[in-house]
Design a protein around this motif. Structure first.
Motif, PDB file in Angstrom:
ATOM      1  N   LEU A 146     -12.459  85.385 -67.859  1.00 53.13           N
ATOM      2  CA  LEU A 146     -12.288  84.522 -66.696  1.00 53.13           C
ATOM      3  C   LEU A 146     -12.185  83.066 -67.122  1.00 53.13           C
ATOM      4  O   LEU A 146     -11.310  82.331 -66.654  1.00 53.13           O
ATOM      5  N   TYR A 147     -13.055  82.641 -68.031  1.00 47.80           N
ATOM      6  CA  TYR A 147     -13.043  81.264 -68.515  1.00 47.80           C
ATOM      7  C   TYR A 147     -11.695  80.916 -69.161  1.00 47.80           C
ATOM      8  O   TYR A 147     -11.103  79.888 -68.853  1.00 47.80           O
TER       9      TYR A 147
ATOM     10  N   ASN B 290      -8.826  82.319 -68.704  1.00 54.48           N
ATOM     11  CA  ASN B 290      -7.765  82.332 -67.699  1.00 54.48           C
ATOM     12  C   ASN B 290      -7.828  81.085 -66.816  1.00 54.48           C
ATOM     13  O   ASN B 290      -6.805  80.460 -66.548  1.00 54.48           O
ATOM     14  N   ILE B 291      -9.002  80.719 -66.379  1.00 55.68           N
ATOM     15  CA  ILE B 291      -9.143  79.551 -65.504  1.00 55.68           C
ATOM     16  C   ILE B 291      -8.857  78.268 -66.265  1.00 55.68           C
ATOM     17  O   ILE B 291      -8.258  77.333 -65.722  1.00 55.68           O
TER      18      ILE B 291
ATOM     19  N   ALA C 192     -13.818  75.107 -65.189  1.00 57.50           N
ATOM     20  CA  ALA C 192     -13.838  76.484 -65.689  1.00 57.50           C
ATOM     21  C   ALA C 192     -15.259  76.902 -66.054  1.00 57.50           C
ATOM     22  O   ALA C 192     -15.705  77.995 -65.703  1.00 57.50           O
TER      23      ALA C 192
ATOM     24  N   LEU D 168     -16.307  89.740 -69.462  1.00 51.52           N
ATOM     25  CA  LEU D 168     -15.554  89.383 -68.262  1.00 51.52           C
ATOM     26  C   LEU D 168     -15.621  87.888 -67.978  1.00 51.52           C
ATOM     27  O   LEU D 168     -14.629  87.274 -67.576  1.00 51.52           O
ATOM     28  N   MET D 169     -16.784  87.284 -68.217  1.00 53.48           N
ATOM     29  CA  MET D 169     -16.908  85.831 -68.022  1.00 53.48           C
ATOM     30  C   MET D 169     -16.024  85.077 -69.013  1.00 53.48           C
ATOM     31  O   MET D 169     -15.395  84.077 -68.656  1.00 53.48           O
TER      32      MET D 169
ATOM     33  N   THR E 272     -17.348  77.421 -62.905  1.00 55.48           N
ATOM     34  CA  THR E 272     -17.001  78.703 -62.269  1.00 55.48           C
ATOM     35  C   THR E 272     -17.660  79.868 -62.996  1.00 55.48           C
ATOM     36  O   THR E 272     -18.238  80.759 -62.370  1.00 55.48           O
ATOM     37  N   VAL E 273     -17.597  79.856 -64.314  1.00 56.07           N
ATOM     38  CA  VAL E 273     -18.191  80.932 -65.094  1.00 56.07           C
ATOM     39  C   VAL E 273     -19.718  80.921 -64.950  1.00 56.07           C
ATOM     40  O   VAL E 273     -20.350  81.979 -64.927  1.00 56.07           O
TER      41      VAL E 273
ATOM     42  N   VAL F 218     -20.495  82.697 -61.836  1.00 61.50           N
ATOM     43  CA  VAL F 218     -20.322  84.138 -62.056  1.00 61.50           C
ATOM     44  C   VAL F 218     -21.512  84.705 -62.826  1.00 61.50           C
ATOM     45  O   VAL F 218     -21.968  85.816 -62.550  1.00 61.50           O
TER      46      VAL F 218
END
Length: 143
Positions: free
Chosen positions: A104-105, A107-108, A117, A100-101, A120-121, A124
């Motif tokens: 997310l990475y 996508n960001i 990015a 999931l991280m 943010t990860v 998380v």
């Protein structure tokens, strides 16, 4: 040293720092846990494996989380027995968390810089829903 080279070096240091922090978070999860009521989660799944149909007697929403855990435990216990089932479950949870991280990475990173990015990860990696719920509950309880 030109400013561009200095910025590139600083960005490399930040990338390494965020990478190390993410690895440390994953190691902590593997050996210490997710800082939640793991014993209860494992007990529910184990009871389900032993055909203790507690859900028929009194079903609560959180008990449905035992289905996936029970499936994982059944597969592991069929091969290895009960020794190491907690580490196996944490490893699977960590792998899902890591996947999931990564998603997310990716996508960001399409929208912001690599450093933002990664930051943010990293946040998380150190945060789980239980901690966020606990923090909001504590804030309400103290105010």
């Amino acid at each position: 040293m030109p400013l561009k080279k200095l910025i590139e070096k600083f960005n490399l240091i930040l990338k390494i720092l965020f990478g190390v922090l993410i690895v440390l978070a994953m190691v902590k999860i593997l050996f210490v846990g997710y800082d939640m009521d793991e014993q209860y989660a494992y007990a529910i799944a184990y009871r389900l494996l032993k055909k203790d149909l507690f859900i028929g007697e009194m079903w609560e929403r959180h008990q449905s989380s035992a289905f996936f855990q029970a499936l994982l435990m059944a597969l592991y216990m069929k091969i290895f027995g009960t020794t190491g089932v907690v580490l196996f479950s944490r490893t699977v949870g960590m792998a899902v968390h890591g996947l999931l991280m990564l998603l997310l990475y990716k996508n960001i990173k399409k929208r912001v810089s690599t450093i933002i990015a990664l930051a943010t990860v990293t946040i998380v990696a150190f945060t789980i829903p239980k901690l966020m719920v606990s923090a909001s509950t504590m804030r309400k309880a103290t105010s």
